[in-house]
Scaffold this active site. Structure first.
Site, PDB file in Angstrom:
ATOM      1  N   SER A 144       0.843  -1.196   0.000  1.00 17.39           N
ATOM      2  CA  SER A 144       0.000   0.000   0.000  1.00 17.39           C
ATOM      3  C   SER A 144       0.877   1.244   0.000  1.00 17.39           C
ATOM      4  CB  SER A 144      -0.894   0.021   1.244  1.00 17.39           C
ATOM      5  OG  SER A 144      -1.599   1.246   1.353  1.00 17.39           O
ATOM      6  N   TYR A 157      -1.478  -0.232  10.900  1.00 15.73           N
ATOM      7  CA  TYR A 157      -1.740  -0.701   9.538  1.00 15.73           C
ATOM      8  C   TYR A 157      -0.631  -0.234   8.595  1.00 15.73           C
ATOM      9  CZ  TYR A 157      -3.783  -1.047   4.893  1.00 15.73           C
ATOM     10  OH  TYR A 157      -3.986  -1.321   3.561  1.00 15.73           O
TER      11      TYR A 157
END
Length: 264
Positions: A144, A157
């Site tokens: 990501s 995260y």
């Protein structure tokens, strides 16, 4: 390994019941690739398998499992031993968003386990078999753009995705003289169940620069064919990643904090 193709190969796709994983499974099947699809939800996997076998006449093996469970990765490796693969897609993962001090540690620990430990362990267990594929093999890890900087209210995260991004890049260098190519796919916000799961649906960041799962999957498979080691998906995301190289970290931190203020 130029001209790598998907037809008549077999791919393992984790997290295949929705989002990017489901889109990847559909596009691989459309290219003639047989599949092992993995997720926790048996019903959704069965429906996807029925769809793909009927539409593309490919072989689809369903394996329903919580990959964070004890021995779950070992059991999945056993499935692959009976059905050797030449493409591994490490897509399974999720996000816990919000204040770190107020978060439930059990949820955070489970996310770290799935996003980090499972990716590393599954790759480690399956890599010897991938290296035995005489006509080449591929690994696609879903990272990501959140892994490029610390993100308030997404600190854990972002940390897990930093692992995936750097793990993919490092492993690609390690394997550069082998027959296995590794690609890190690094999207930004993608239309999926991510924000529903994290209870942040409807926030600014759940809508900003939103990409479709299909577009992300297409970009990933394109680079998987070419053998490139990294792809950032989306113009705004590429611009952001480029900008991180130009501005001091404190400036980046202020901007990111403002962007993610409603994640608290």
């Amino acid at each position: 390994m130029s001209g790598f193709h998907f037809k008549d190969r077999r791919a393992l796709v984790t997290g295949a019941s929705s989002g990017i994983g489901k889109a990847l499974a559909r596009q691989l099947a459309a290219a003639g690739c047989n599949l092992i699809i993995v997720a926790r939800r048996q019903e959704q996997l069965n429906a996807l398998a029925d769809e793909l076998t009927a539409k593309y006449a490919v072989e689809v093996t369903v394996h329903a499992a919580d990959l964070t469970a004890v021995d779950a990765v070992e059991a999945l490796a056993g499935v692959v031993a009976d059905r050797p693969i030449s493409i591994l897609v490490n897509n399974a993962g999720y996000g816990v968003l919000g204040s770190f001090p107020k978060a439930d540690w059990g949820h955070l620990a489970n996310m770290i386990d799935l996003n980090v430990r499972v990716v590393g362990e599954l790759t480690h267990r399956l890599l010897p078999g991938l290296e035995e594929q005489a006509d080449g093999a591929r690994i696609l890890n879903i990272g990501s753009v959140a892994g490029y900087q610390g993100v308030p209210h997404m600190a854990t995260y972002a940390g897990t995705k930093a692992f995936v991004n750097h793990f993919s890049e490092g492993l690609a260098w390690e394997l550069r003289k082998s027959n296995v190519r590794v690609c890190g796919l690094e999207p930004g916000q993608t239309a999926s169940e991510f924000f529903q799961f994290s209870e942040k649906e409807g926030t600014f960041m759940s809508r900003f620069g939103l990409l479709s799962a299909e577009a992300v999957a297409r970009a990933g498979l394109k680079q998987l064919r070419s053998g490139r080691s990294r792809v950032v998906v989306g113009f705004l995301n590429k611009l952001m990643v480029f900008g991180l190289r130009l501005f001091p970290r404190p400036v980046v931190g202020l901007v990111v904090r403002a962007m993610f203020r409603d994640m608290a």
